[in-house]
Design a protein around this motif. Structure first.
Motif, short mmCIF file in Angstrom:
data_model
loop_
_atom_site.label_atom_id
_atom_site.label_comp_id
_atom_site.label_asym_id
_atom_site.label_seq_id
_atom_site.Cartn_x
_atom_site.Cartn_y
_atom_site.Cartn_z
N ARG A 46 0.85 -1.19 0.00
CA ARG A 46 0.00 0.00 0.00
C ARG A 46 0.89 1.24 0.00
O ARG A 46 2.07 1.18 0.33
N ARG A 47 0.28 2.34 -0.31
CA ARG A 47 0.99 3.62 -0.37
C ARG A 47 1.81 3.88 0.91
O ARG A 47 2.95 4.33 0.84
N GLU A 48 1.23 3.56 2.05
CA GLU A 48 1.93 3.83 3.31
C GLU A 48 3.12 2.90 3.55
O GLU A 48 3.92 3.13 4.47
N ASP A 49 3.26 1.85 2.73
CA ASP A 49 4.41 0.93 2.85
C ASP A 49 5.64 1.45 2.12
O ASP A 49 6.74 0.94 2.33
N ASP A 90 10.10 10.08 -9.73
CA ASP A 90 9.01 10.33 -8.79
C ASP A 90 8.59 8.97 -8.23
O ASP A 90 7.89 8.20 -8.89
N ILE A 91 9.02 8.69 -7.01
CA ILE A 91 8.77 7.39 -6.39
C ILE A 91 7.28 7.10 -6.29
O ILE A 91 6.84 5.99 -6.59
N MET A 92 6.50 8.06 -5.88
CA MET A 92 5.07 7.81 -5.72
C MET A 92 4.40 7.58 -7.07
O MET A 92 3.48 6.76 -7.16
N ALA A 93 4.86 8.25 -8.11
CA ALA A 93 4.32 7.99 -9.45
C ALA A 93 4.67 6.56 -9.87
O ALA A 93 3.84 5.87 -10.48
N ALA A 94 5.88 6.12 -9.54
CA ALA A 94 6.27 4.74 -9.86
C ALA A 94 5.39 3.75 -9.09
O ALA A 94 4.93 2.76 -9.65
N PHE A 95 5.18 4.03 -7.81
CA PHE A 95 4.30 3.16 -7.02
C PHE A 95 2.91 3.09 -7.63
O PHE A 95 2.33 2.01 -7.78
N GLU A 96 2.35 4.25 -7.98
CA GLU A 96 1.00 4.30 -8.55
C GLU A 96 0.93 3.52 -9.86
O GLU A 96 -0.06 2.84 -10.14
N ALA A 97 1.97 3.61 -10.68
CA ALA A 97 2.00 2.88 -11.95
C ALA A 97 2.01 1.37 -11.72
O ALA A 97 1.29 0.62 -12.38
#
Length: 148
Positions: free
Chosen positions: A9-12, A36-43
């Motif tokens: 999950r995002r919080e991980d 962008d780490i969060m963009a990578a996570f979202e992808a």
């Protein structure tokens, strides 16, 4: 030891990044500017062919890996699973967490109907080579990378 597995999950993300950063081989690489780490996570999270998995023990993230399911015409159209970015948090190493993670990943690949599981590991990671061999993986190919 009771280790469970779930989709990250995002919080991980901070715990995953801490494990990725706590790696001397990865630390020797040049930092990737402008990512962008969060963009990578979202992808990853939005892609049905990718699964970012965390291993949890007592509610804490203690390991991670990414599974990518790759369709192809080779092997008569068999899907394969690629395992990437395998990490176990330092205090939890040498306790069987990595073995459980890989067993879980292989079983997940079977559930998806994959006919092959593949992974790469840096040539300097001799302990990892022995570990993967102990799980039945064989070093059948030579890998190449081209930095862009």
């Amino acid at each position: 030891m009771s280790v469970s597995f779930r989709t990250a999950r995002r919080e991980d993300v901070p715990a995953i990044l801490a494990m990725l950063d706590d790696d001397p081989v990865a630390a020797a690489r040049e930092p990737v500017e402008g990512t962008d780490i969060m963009a990578a996570f979202e992808a990853i999270d939005a892609d049905p062919r990718n699964e970012l998995i965390v291993a949890e023990e007592d509610g804490r993230v203690v390991g991670t890996f990414q599974l990518t399911f790759i369709p192809g015409l080779s092997r008569r159209g068999a899907e394969r699973a690629q395992i990437e970015a395998v990490r176990v948090a330092t205090p939890h190493r040498n306790r069987g967490v990595g073995r459980r993670m890989m067993e879980w990943a292989v079983e997940r690949a079977r559930e998806r109907g994959c006919r092959l599981v593949q992974l790469t590991t840096d040539k300097v990671r001799h302990d990892a080579h022995r570990f993967y061999a102990s799980l039945g993986f064989t070093a059948t190919h030579e890998g190449f990378k081209l930095r862009l």
